[in-house]
Design an enzyme around this catalytic site. Structure first.
Site, mmCIF file in Angstrom:
data_model
loop_
_atom_site.group_PDB
_atom_site.id
_atom_site.type_symbol
_atom_site.label_atom_id
_atom_site.label_comp_id
_atom_site.label_asym_id
_atom_site.label_seq_id
_atom_site.Cartn_x
_atom_site.Cartn_y
_atom_site.Cartn_z
ATOM 1 N N LEU A 10 -9.801 -1.294 3.409
ATOM 2 C CA LEU A 10 -8.407 -1.772 3.394
ATOM 3 C C LEU A 10 -8.043 -2.604 4.633
ATOM 4 C CD1 LEU A 10 -5.486 -1.597 2.136
ATOM 5 C CD2 LEU A 10 -5.169 0.417 3.593
ATOM 6 N N ASP A 11 -8.016 -1.909 5.786
ATOM 7 C CA ASP A 11 -7.557 -2.554 7.023
ATOM 8 C C ASP A 11 -8.520 -3.654 7.459
ATOM 9 O OD1 ASP A 11 -5.301 -0.803 7.455
ATOM 10 O OD2 ASP A 11 -6.704 0.757 8.049
ATOM 11 N N THR A 17 -3.976 -5.475 8.736
ATOM 12 C CA THR A 17 -3.363 -4.386 9.504
ATOM 13 C C THR A 17 -4.141 -4.080 10.773
ATOM 14 O OG1 THR A 17 -4.489 -3.056 7.893
ATOM 15 C CG2 THR A 17 -2.100 -3.134 7.714
ATOM 16 N N ALA A 115 -10.708 4.544 5.772
ATOM 17 C CA ALA A 115 -10.556 5.696 6.670
ATOM 18 C C ALA A 115 -9.088 6.044 6.877
ATOM 19 C CB ALA A 115 -11.182 5.363 8.025
ATOM 20 N N GLU A 169 -16.404 -4.975 3.805
ATOM 21 C CA GLU A 169 -16.050 -4.277 5.056
ATOM 22 C C GLU A 169 -15.890 -5.230 6.228
ATOM 23 O OE1 GLU A 169 -15.449 -1.875 7.084
ATOM 24 O OE2 GLU A 169 -15.420 -0.154 5.769
ATOM 25 N N ASP A 170 -14.961 -4.895 7.136
ATOM 26 C CA ASP A 170 -14.823 -5.714 8.354
ATOM 27 C C ASP A 170 -15.300 -4.969 9.598
ATOM 28 O OD1 ASP A 170 -12.637 -3.876 8.417
ATOM 29 O OD2 ASP A 170 -11.643 -5.165 9.885
HETATM 30 C C1 BG6 Z 1 -9.226 2.300 9.485
HETATM 31 C C2 BG6 Z 1 -8.869 1.369 10.621
HETATM 32 O O1 BG6 Z 1 -9.186 1.619 8.274
HETATM 33 O O2 BG6 Z 1 -8.309 3.394 9.433
HETATM 34 C C3 BG6 Z 1 -8.807 2.136 11.941
HETATM 35 O O3 BG6 Z 1 -9.854 0.348 10.710
HETATM 36 C C4 BG6 Z 1 -7.839 3.303 11.793
HETATM 37 O O4 BG6 Z 1 -8.385 1.260 12.950
HETATM 38 C C5 BG6 Z 1 -8.257 4.183 10.619
HETATM 39 O O5 BG6 Z 1 -7.829 4.079 12.993
HETATM 40 C C6 BG6 Z 1 -7.293 5.348 10.390
HETATM 41 O O6 BG6 Z 1 -6.067 4.831 9.971
HETATM 42 P P1 BG6 Z 1 -4.702 5.640 9.911
HETATM 43 O O7 BG6 Z 1 -3.790 4.708 9.142
HETATM 44 O O8 BG6 Z 1 -4.974 6.895 9.158
HETATM 45 O O9 BG6 Z 1 -4.281 5.890 11.307
HETATM 46 MG MG MG Z 2 -11.426 -2.196 8.135
#
Ligand code: BG6
Ligand code: MG
Length: 228
Positions: A10-11, A17, A115, A169-170
């Site tokens: 996602l991120d 994000t 994650a 994935e990034d």
């Molecule tokens: C991942 C991000 O997708 O999610 C991380 O790349 C982040 O930077 C992790 O810490 C957890 O995210 P969240 O939204 O549960 O704090």
């Molecule tokens: Mg990511």
């Protein structure tokens, strides 16, 4: 018709994000007198909230009580959510919607493998929630990337074998997780950072329908050796 499982992080893959995580961690770190660089931030991508704070504290040589640790995680997330709450569909990264729609049209299975514990609200904010057959996020896993758990659960939910799955994935940790799961790994971002991926593109504008069709028909396979 061949059916593959396409699993999206996602991120930094679907939405940008990563920049909000960076801003929120940076502010939090500064509040306790710790500074970290863009290069160190790369190591936070794909990493869980708990592990991220542990890393930041280690960089700054700080130790905290359990209560303080939980408080700081809460503060970081509140700050992060203040950015998230302002998000809309304009923050979907280039050609992500086009890729999702193409895969749906091709009757492929699509999952989210993130994650983040904020994945569902973010997908709803940008109106992409309905496009996913399965969502696996930080609430569903016990082992963080680079452990392959998140993607293996995704494959299971899609009912597709791991070797027939493709991961976008990034993060370095995410590429390693995909490789360990024997999935085709496609890095989204910088070639020098993501060199362990089978393929690397700057963003989804570099992913053509031909490329996707070749993956679906099995003409494109894993190039990287997998340790297993
Ligand atoms: C991942 C991000 O997708 O999610 C991380 O790349 C982040 O930077 C992790 O810490 C957890 O995210 P969240 O939204 O549960 O704090
Ligand atoms: Mg990511």
């Amino acid at each position: 018709m061949h059916k593959k499982g396409f699993i999206f992080d996602l991120d930094g893959v679907i939405v940008d994000t990563a920049k909000y995580h960076f801003l929120a961690w940076k502010k939090l770190a500064q509040s306790i007198g710790v500074d970290f660089s863009e290069a160190q931030n790369e190591q936070l991508k794909g990493v869980s909230r708990v592990r991220s704070l542990e890393k930041i504290l280690a960089w700054g040589n700080k130790t905290l009580s359990e209560d303080e640790f939980m408080k700081l995680m809460g503060l970081k997330n509140d700050d992060y959510l203040s950015y998230i709450n302002k998000m809309d569909a304009s923050e979907i990264l280039p050609d992500v919607s086009k890729t999702l729609d193409f895969l749906i049209e091709q009757k492929q299975a699509i999952a989210l493998g993130s994650a983040s514990k904020n994945a569902t609200p973010i997908l709803k904010k940008v109106h992409l929630f309905e496009k996913f057959e399965a969502i696996v996020d930080g609430n569903d896993v016990s082992k963080a990337k680079p452990d392959p758990e998140v993607f293996l659960i995704g494959a299971k939910l899609l009912n597709v074998k791991p070797e027939n799955c493709i991961v976008f994935e990034d993060s370095v940790a995410g590429i390693q997780a995909a490789n360990t799961a024997h999935m085709l790994s496609i890095g989204i971002g910088d070639k020098t950072v993501l060199h362990e991926a089978d393929f690397i593109v700057k963003d989804f504008t570099e992913i053509s329908s031909e490329f996707l069709l070749n993956i679906i028909s099995g003409n494109i396979e894993k190039t990287k050796q997998v340790n297993s």
